[in-house]
Write an enzyme that holds these catalytic residues in place. Structure first.
Site, PDB file in Angstrom:
ATOM      1  N   GLY A  70       0.823  -1.195   0.000  1.00 57.34           N
ATOM      2  CA  GLY A  70       0.000   0.000   0.000  1.00 57.34           C
ATOM      3  C   GLY A  70       0.863   1.253   0.000  1.00 57.34           C
ATOM      4  O   GLY A  70       2.073   1.211   0.230  1.00 57.34           O
ATOM      5  N   CYS A  71       0.223   2.396  -0.244  1.00 58.86           N
ATOM      6  CA  CYS A  71       0.967   3.654  -0.335  1.00 58.86           C
ATOM      7  C   CYS A  71       1.503   4.100   1.020  1.00 58.86           C
ATOM      8  O   CYS A  71       2.697   4.409   1.153  1.00 58.86           O
ATOM      9  CB  CYS A  71       0.092   4.731  -0.965  1.00 58.86           C
ATOM     10  SG  CYS A  71      -1.586   4.841  -0.283  1.00 58.86           S
TER      11      CYS A  71
END
Length: 347
Positions: A151-152
């Site tokens: 994920g970011c």
């Protein structure tokens, strides 16, 4: 490379999908052979994304019609819950898969099901997935059939911590706090009142304080590198009035007598996409816009034993599509920079 790698993209109408298309258009070793969308099947990619006019002659197809099994690798740029149903069939047919959703990131199935609110459709495949934080798991990614793209927020927070955790330099029992800000594109392209210009413009707010889905993902990485740290990790995300970009301010306590900047520089000396800035620097989100870069600085807070780490990425590139392309390059033995040579946009 004489024979180009045939690439498929499932769910190519979202922001990560169009980022994959943008990056892969400049990749010398790949051919984008299939792009899918159930809602836009039959629509030309160039009509749906005017930025890609003159670049792609493809049209979107349904996943059943796209011939994904003939690809060498397929990216899933889909909402959570899709890849875990469709990826197993492709993997059985010898297709390698990079999943940009969260379906294969969390190794503990009950934990994943708690945070994502659904029953996992392919629990046996989770243990085979390699977590694709490129700079941490490069060797495993190279051999992987299935890569769980991070994920970011986990990418932005984990990259500055990994070198310190690997040497067990954080003090156990002390709080580790990540105060993070993200651009609105992190919420995806779906219609949402909270993403309207009138809601996010000239505004700034925290969210997910009671629990964000990226919390267990970050804790999993921390726990795998140093004991006694993950339990004290606190993560608060914020929505910033910008389209793309991510900024993490991480507060941590380190062992006495070390130089953390040296540890970071030594670890990332040969990493092409991690930039350790000089002491006292403050990285800006615009310095990585559109590029597969993470810029990091670290300094000690004034009159305190607390260290402050600053980390910035483009949430759609190093936080999603760019890291996915980097992982593909590693999987196929290509130069990691292929398709990822874009210089950040300024202003």
């Amino acid at each position: 490379m004489s024979k180009k790698i045939k690439v498929g993209i499932v769910g190519a109408t979202g922001y990560t999908g169009v980022e994959l298309l943008r990056l892969l258009a400049a990749h010398p070793d790949v051919e984008v052979a299939a792009v899918t969308s159930r809602s836009e099947a039959g629509t030309a990619v160039a009509d749906y994304f005017p930025s890609l006019r003159g670049v792609y002659g493809l049209a979107f197809q349904t996943p059943d019609e796209a011939g994904l099994e003939q690809c060498d690798i397929v990216f899933f740029a889909t909402p959570n819950g899709i890849a875990m149903k469709d990826a197993p069939r492709l993997i059985e047919q010898g297709v390698r898969v990079i999943d940009l959703s969260a379906d294969f990131r969390i190794r503990d199935i009950p934990t994943w099901e708690h945070w994502y609110g659904m029953t996992h459709a392919a629990p046996d495949l989770v243990s085979q997935a390699v977590y694709g934080l490129s700079e941490l798991n490069r060797e495993a990614v190279a051999q992987a059939r299935l890569v769980a793209n991070p994920g970011c927020y986990p990418t932005c927070v984990s990259l500055p911590l990994v070198p310190l955790l690997r040497q067990c330099r954080l003090k156990p029992g002390m709080p580790l706090i990540a105060d993070c800000k993200s651009g609105v594109s992190g919420a995806g392209r779906k219609g949402n009142v909270g993403s309207l210009l009138c809601e996010v413009g000239d505004n700034f707010k925290a969210y997910g304080i009671a629990g964000h889905r990226h919390l267990p993902e970050i804790r999993q990485t921390i726990a795998g590198l140093q004991d006694g740290i993950a339990e004290g990790f606190v993560f608060t995300p914020h929505l910033a009035p910008m389209i793309r970009g991510m900024h993490a301010t991480v507060y941590l306590h380190l062992s006495d007598g070390i130089c953390p900047e040296t540890i970071l520089r030594d670890y990332y000396r040969d990493s092409l996409f991690v930039d350790i800035l000089p002491a006292g620097s403050t990285p800006e989100t615009r310095s990585v816009r559109g590029a597969n870069l993470c810029r990091i600085s670290i300094q000690q807070a004034a009159q305190s034993d607390v260290w402050v780490v600053l980390s910035v990425i483009d949430n759609l590139v190093k936080g999603a599509a760019g890291q996915a392309v980097q992982n593909m390059n590693i999987m196929f033995g290509l130069k990691e920079t292929h398709g990822l040579g874009a210089i950040p946009l300024l202003p």
